[in-house]
Design a protein around this motif. Structure first.
Motif, mmCIF file in Angstrom:
data_model
loop_
_atom_site.group_PDB
_atom_site.id
_atom_site.type_symbol
_atom_site.label_atom_id
_atom_site.label_comp_id
_atom_site.label_asym_id
_atom_site.label_seq_id
_atom_site.Cartn_x
_atom_site.Cartn_y
_atom_site.Cartn_z
ATOM 1 N N GLN A 108 0.827 -1.220 0.000
ATOM 2 C CA GLN A 108 0.000 0.000 0.000
ATOM 3 C C GLN A 108 0.845 1.246 0.000
ATOM 4 O OE1 GLN A 108 -3.354 1.018 2.063
ATOM 5 N NE2 GLN A 108 -4.184 -0.978 2.023
ATOM 6 N N TRP A 109 0.188 2.376 -0.275
ATOM 7 C CA TRP A 109 0.918 3.645 -0.386
ATOM 8 C C TRP A 109 0.289 4.711 0.472
ATOM 9 C CZ3 TRP A 109 5.436 5.012 -1.513
ATOM 10 C CH2 TRP A 109 5.721 6.328 -1.813
ATOM 11 N N ARG A 110 1.051 5.725 0.795
ATOM 12 C CA ARG A 110 0.539 6.784 1.659
ATOM 13 C C ARG A 110 0.002 7.934 0.822
ATOM 14 N NH1 ARG A 110 3.110 11.383 3.018
ATOM 15 N NH2 ARG A 110 2.296 11.267 5.127
ATOM 16 N N PRO A 111 -0.801 8.835 1.409
ATOM 17 C CA PRO A 111 -1.364 9.951 0.646
ATOM 18 C C PRO A 111 -0.279 10.845 0.083
ATOM 19 C CG PRO A 111 -2.491 9.685 2.735
ATOM 20 C CD PRO A 111 -1.299 8.783 2.776
ATOM 21 N N LEU A 112 -0.520 11.331 -1.129
ATOM 22 C CA LEU A 112 0.381 12.305 -1.716
ATOM 23 C C LEU A 112 -0.424 13.167 -2.661
ATOM 24 C CD1 LEU A 112 1.048 11.278 -4.868
ATOM 25 C CD2 LEU A 112 2.282 9.539 -3.602
ATOM 26 N N SER A 113 0.077 14.333 -2.983
ATOM 27 C CA SER A 113 -0.662 15.234 -3.875
ATOM 28 C C SER A 113 -0.431 14.805 -5.304
ATOM 29 C CB SER A 113 -0.171 16.672 -3.689
ATOM 30 O OG SER A 113 1.207 16.756 -3.971
ATOM 31 N N THR A 119 -2.870 4.314 7.091
ATOM 32 C CA THR A 119 -2.004 5.389 7.591
ATOM 33 C C THR A 119 -0.619 4.858 7.968
ATOM 34 O OG1 THR A 119 -2.711 5.138 9.906
ATOM 35 C CG2 THR A 119 -4.014 6.608 8.492
ATOM 36 N N LYS A 120 -0.465 3.551 7.996
ATOM 37 C CA LYS A 120 0.840 2.967 8.304
ATOM 38 C C LYS A 120 1.774 2.943 7.099
ATOM 39 C CE LYS A 120 -0.569 0.072 12.206
ATOM 40 N NZ LYS A 120 -0.633 -1.314 12.746
ATOM 41 N N LEU A 121 1.275 3.356 5.948
ATOM 42 C CA LEU A 121 2.138 3.457 4.771
ATOM 43 C C LEU A 121 3.224 4.496 5.032
ATOM 44 C CD1 LEU A 121 -0.634 3.292 2.088
ATOM 45 C CD2 LEU A 121 1.195 1.636 2.356
ATOM 46 N N LYS A 122 4.409 4.219 4.583
ATOM 47 C CA LYS A 122 5.548 5.092 4.845
ATOM 48 C C LYS A 122 5.885 5.907 3.609
ATOM 49 C CE LYS A 122 7.402 1.844 8.229
ATOM 50 N NZ LYS A 122 8.562 1.019 8.654
ATOM 51 N N LYS A 123 6.247 7.148 3.819
ATOM 52 C CA LYS A 123 6.612 8.003 2.708
ATOM 53 C C LYS A 123 8.001 7.638 2.219
ATOM 54 C CE LYS A 123 6.933 12.756 1.088
ATOM 55 N NZ LYS A 123 6.693 14.184 1.397
ATOM 56 N N VAL A 124 8.103 7.363 0.935
ATOM 57 C CA VAL A 124 9.383 7.048 0.308
ATOM 58 C C VAL A 124 9.579 8.009 -0.856
ATOM 59 C CG1 VAL A 124 10.790 5.283 -0.823
ATOM 60 C CG2 VAL A 124 9.105 4.616 0.915
ATOM 61 N N VAL A 125 10.715 8.671 -0.886
ATOM 62 C CA VAL A 125 11.065 9.574 -1.987
ATOM 63 C C VAL A 125 12.336 9.044 -2.640
ATOM 64 C CG1 VAL A 125 11.672 11.924 -2.645
ATOM 65 C CG2 VAL A 125 10.028 11.535 -0.788
ATOM 66 N N LEU A 126 12.244 8.762 -3.942
ATOM 67 C CA LEU A 126 13.381 8.199 -4.665
ATOM 68 C C LEU A 126 13.870 9.156 -5.743
ATOM 69 C CD1 LEU A 126 12.195 4.486 -5.125
ATOM 70 C CD2 LEU A 126 13.731 5.411 -3.372
ATOM 71 N N ASP A 127 15.177 9.120 -5.965
ATOM 72 C CA ASP A 127 15.824 9.945 -6.981
ATOM 73 C C ASP A 127 16.319 9.033 -8.099
ATOM 74 O OD1 ASP A 127 17.350 11.591 -8.545
ATOM 75 O OD2 ASP A 127 18.608 12.366 -6.925
ATOM 76 N N ILE A 131 -6.284 6.224 -0.413
ATOM 77 C CA ILE A 131 -5.048 6.663 0.244
ATOM 78 C C ILE A 131 -4.904 8.178 0.176
ATOM 79 C CG2 ILE A 131 -2.529 6.619 0.020
ATOM 80 C CD1 ILE A 131 -2.842 3.660 -0.859
ATOM 81 N N GLU A 132 -5.310 8.747 -0.952
ATOM 82 C CA GLU A 132 -5.182 10.194 -1.126
ATOM 83 C C GLU A 132 -6.341 10.962 -0.499
ATOM 84 O OE1 GLU A 132 -4.728 10.718 -5.320
ATOM 85 O OE2 GLU A 132 -2.693 9.899 -5.352
ATOM 86 N N GLY A 133 -7.290 10.253 0.100
ATOM 87 C CA GLY A 133 -8.362 10.914 0.832
ATOM 88 C C GLY A 133 -9.562 11.324 0.012
#
Length: 686
Positions: free
Chosen positions: A13-18, A54-62, A147-149
């Motif tokens: 699963q994934w966390r909310p993001l814009s 809500t337990k999904l963790k934010k991951v940012v990859l480059d 997830i995004e609400g």
């Protein structure tokens, strides 16, 4: 990148993001009225969604850093597992309510989805939309909406429930949070090319599959993407599984990597459950200037992986994942198929599946031929839908005439037509009615060459995810050439039609619905299309004589119209199921009001000097909850979530026609088509 993964993966699963929409897409604001879960344990769809998103963790990859850190890998695997758990749970509610739901594709592609979301979270150099040409992976889109609400997580438990705004394919404008409509297979990549042309400074991603890539549109899209150097990146789930079987067996020679490489794309192949290999390959195709594809090989196993996970398998899976068994059983075992309580008069309780009976009727014809004569005279070609359109029984009983083929409607239809180019040979082609619109040019080609083709289009009148409501597009010849369109009302008439027209020459079209239909009964209770019935092309079937006016209907709407006529007769209004010069004529159908029989029939009456009051009822709303009666025009609409049986009666039958009319005029009630038909009859008769 082409996905090649061995074994099953973990759940995700994934966390909310814009996710800003493209300017052309606009915004959507819809309200869901859901009762908040109470603190006590509730069952079925009243339950609180038990997997904590809500337990999904934010991951940012480059993408400039192709190696994952230990923390990034752990967080990605955590998210993947959580999302997969959620997908298994809420898609299984579709199995519980008896409407299927397609778990496998969405489950498979969760790793790729998480990697893309992690990229979108860290840069504005990408169009942040998970374009997907496989509509059956819609569970991913709904999960992201939660997830995004945009929708409550609890609403996922209404997956594919009628009027839940969670249909079998994503539909822009219907479900909050949905950012595109997938349409039919093979239509997204060419469209995504246009998005890339409009966003040349960004990278556009599209998820694909070995099934959707069989469509001819994708070959054209590949050539344009390469010629224009478009920054389109494909992630193809190559699991060697489609509805009817394994492409490696029924479509030998088909190789996605070779096909795309031959078109000029850069192609990488990785194992789907190796998150490090996937990330490295994704970074490489992002760095490549121009169109590229990652092929993710994933052995999903049997073709059942395409459909919804059974309830028992979902419970077993979630229990093995460490959730209490009661968590899944409390929800899934308390969701039941939605029975339609209304009992139609004039038709039987027994039902038949016309789409299956088509194949059985063809077998009755072939049984009269020797195997050698059948193989020489008849060819039946499938488009990966043999189990859905009735061809499976032909494959099993008469393999000598059967050609298994892929998701290539244009080519397969033309192959059937080419076989029937000889006046003594007959091609048979079958697919969903939605794909009729894709073969119109090929139909014209067949007519120009006087080919013999019997076409069966099932799922006619289906909702907007398949949009099989333009069946009369088949009637596109010039007036000097006959178009034969047949839409049998029940299984008995289907058998009679096929036996009569199978060896007729020219192009013939037979339609059926996905849902089963009852048998039409005479007023004495016997079957109208019984053993003594003989179908005669071009001759109207008179169900009953009367004096007040004419009701014209066919296919799945005949038993509903017959019900309305009988109820009118009980109230002293003698409407008849026949056409002629009376006070009124009403056409009732489930097809597009703009292109169906009703759009033509009024003209035909005028051409014959007949001027009754005229009305017609059909589908008139493309997206949204069905509005089955719009007073005062009394137009019926069936488009929306759910199958036809669920779309048509929204609030159930209310016996008193006058009371329903009064309440409807006050805007207090949506009503069912049998009532709408009665009201229209009464309106026209005055």
């Amino acid at each position: 990148m082409v996905r090649s993964a061995g074994g099953h993966g973990s759940d995700v699963q994934w966390r909310p993001l814009s996710s800003p929409l493209l300017p052309c897409q606009g915004t959507l604001s819809l309200t869901f009225t859901l009762k908040p879960p109470s603190s006590t344990t509730m069952a079925g769809t009243d339950s609180k969604f038990p997997i904590d998103l809500t337990k999904l963790k934010k991951v940012v990859l480059d993408p400039l850093k192709p190696q994952l850190t230990e923390e990034q890998r752990a967080d990605l695997l955590h998210n993947i597992q959580l999302m997969r758990d959620a997908i298994v749970l809420f898609t299984a509610t579709g199995a519980a309510r008896g409407v299927s739901g397609h778990t496998g594709g969405a489950y498979d592609t969760v790793p790729e989805v998480n990697l893309l979301l992690s990229i979108f979270a860290g840069s504005d150099k990408f169009v942040p939309i998970l374009f997907d040409e496989a509509g059956h992976r819609v569970a991913t889109q709904y999960l992201m909406s939660a997830i995004e609400g945009h929708i409550p997580a609890e609403h996922l438990l209404h997956y594919r429930e009628a009027n839940s705004k969670l249909p079998g394919h994503p539909e822009l404008g219907l479900t909050p949070g949905i950012k595109f409509s997938s349409g039919r297979l093979g239509h997204v990549w060419p469209w995504v090319n246009g998005i890339a042309l409009a966003n040349r400074d960004k990278t556009v991603f599209m998820l694909g599959s070995d099934g959707s890539q069989q469509e001819g549109n994708d070959a054209e899209a590949a050539r344009l993407a390469v010629a224009q150097g478009l920054n389109v990146k494909l992630i193809i789930d190559d699991n060697d599984v489609t509805i009817a079987g394994h492409p490696s067996q029924y479509l030998k020679g088909y190789d996605i990597a070779k096909t795309l490489s031959g078109a000029g794309l850069k192609v990488l192949t990785v194992q789907g459950e190796d998150i490090d290999a996937q990330w490295a390959a994704l970074c490489e195709i992002i760095a490549y200037k121009g169109p590229a594809a990652g092929k993710v090989a994933d052995i999903e196993g049997t073709t059942h992986g395409h459909d919804v996970i059974p309830v028992k398998a979902a419970i077993k899976y979630l229990t093995a994942r460490g959730y209490p068994e009661s968590m899944a059983t409390n929800i899934l075992n308390n969701i039941k198929p939605n029975a339609v309580p209304y009992l139609y008069v004039g038709s039987s309780k027994e039902t038949g599946a016309n789409r299956v009976v088509f194949g059985e009727a063809v077998n009755l014809v072939l049984d009269k031929l020797s195997k050698e004569e059948a193989a020489s005279k008849v060819m039946v070609i499938d488009s990966d839908l043999e189990g859905s359109t009735g061809l499976k029984v032909i494959h099993q009983k008469h393999p000598e005439v059967f050609i298994p083929s892929g998701i290539m409607e244009r080519g397969n239809f033309s192959a059937a037509a080419g076989f029937g180019f000889d006046q003594n040979k007959f091609g048979v082609f079958s697919t969903f009615s939605a794909f009729l619109e894709m073969v119109i040019s090929e139909v014209t080609m067949a007519r120009l060459n006087f080919c013999n083709v019997l076409c069966h289009f099932s799922h006619s009148g289906d909702n907007t995810c398949h949009f099989g409501i333009n069946s009369f597009f088949a009637d596109n010849s010039l007036p000097d050439m006959q178009s034969w369109l047949y839409f049998p009302a029940d299984a008995a008439q289907m058998t009679a039609v096929i036996k009569r027209v199978f060896f007729e020459r020219g192009v013939r079209f037979v339609f059926s619905t996905r849902s089963k239909v009852p048998y039409i009964l005479k007023e004495d209770g016997t079957r109208f299309f019984g053993d003594d019935y003989e179908f005669v092309p071009g001759v109207d079937e008179v169900i009953v004589e009367g004096s007040a006016g004419y009701v014209v209907s066919y296919g799945d709407m005949l038993y509903r119209s017959w019900d309305a006529v009988l109820r009118c007769r009980q109230e002293g209004l003698d409407a008849i199921m026949k056409v002629g010069s009376s006070h009124f004529v009403l056409v009732v159908e489930s097809l597009n009001q703009k292109t169906g029989l009703g759009s033509k029939f009024g003209t035909w009456l005028l051409e014959r000097g007949l001027t009754p009051r005229y009305g017609y009822i059909g589908t008139n709303k493309e997206v949204g909850v069905p509005r089955l009666l719009a007073v005062p025009s009394l137009m019926v609409c069936f488009a929306g979530c759910g199958g036809l049986t669920e779309q048509i009666p929204t609030k159930g039958w209310i016996p008193s026609v006058r009371r329903v009319a009064a309440r409807c005029l006050c805007g207090q009630q949506l009503i069912s088509p049998p009532v709408a038909i009665i009201l229209k009859i009464r309106q026209l008769s005055q």
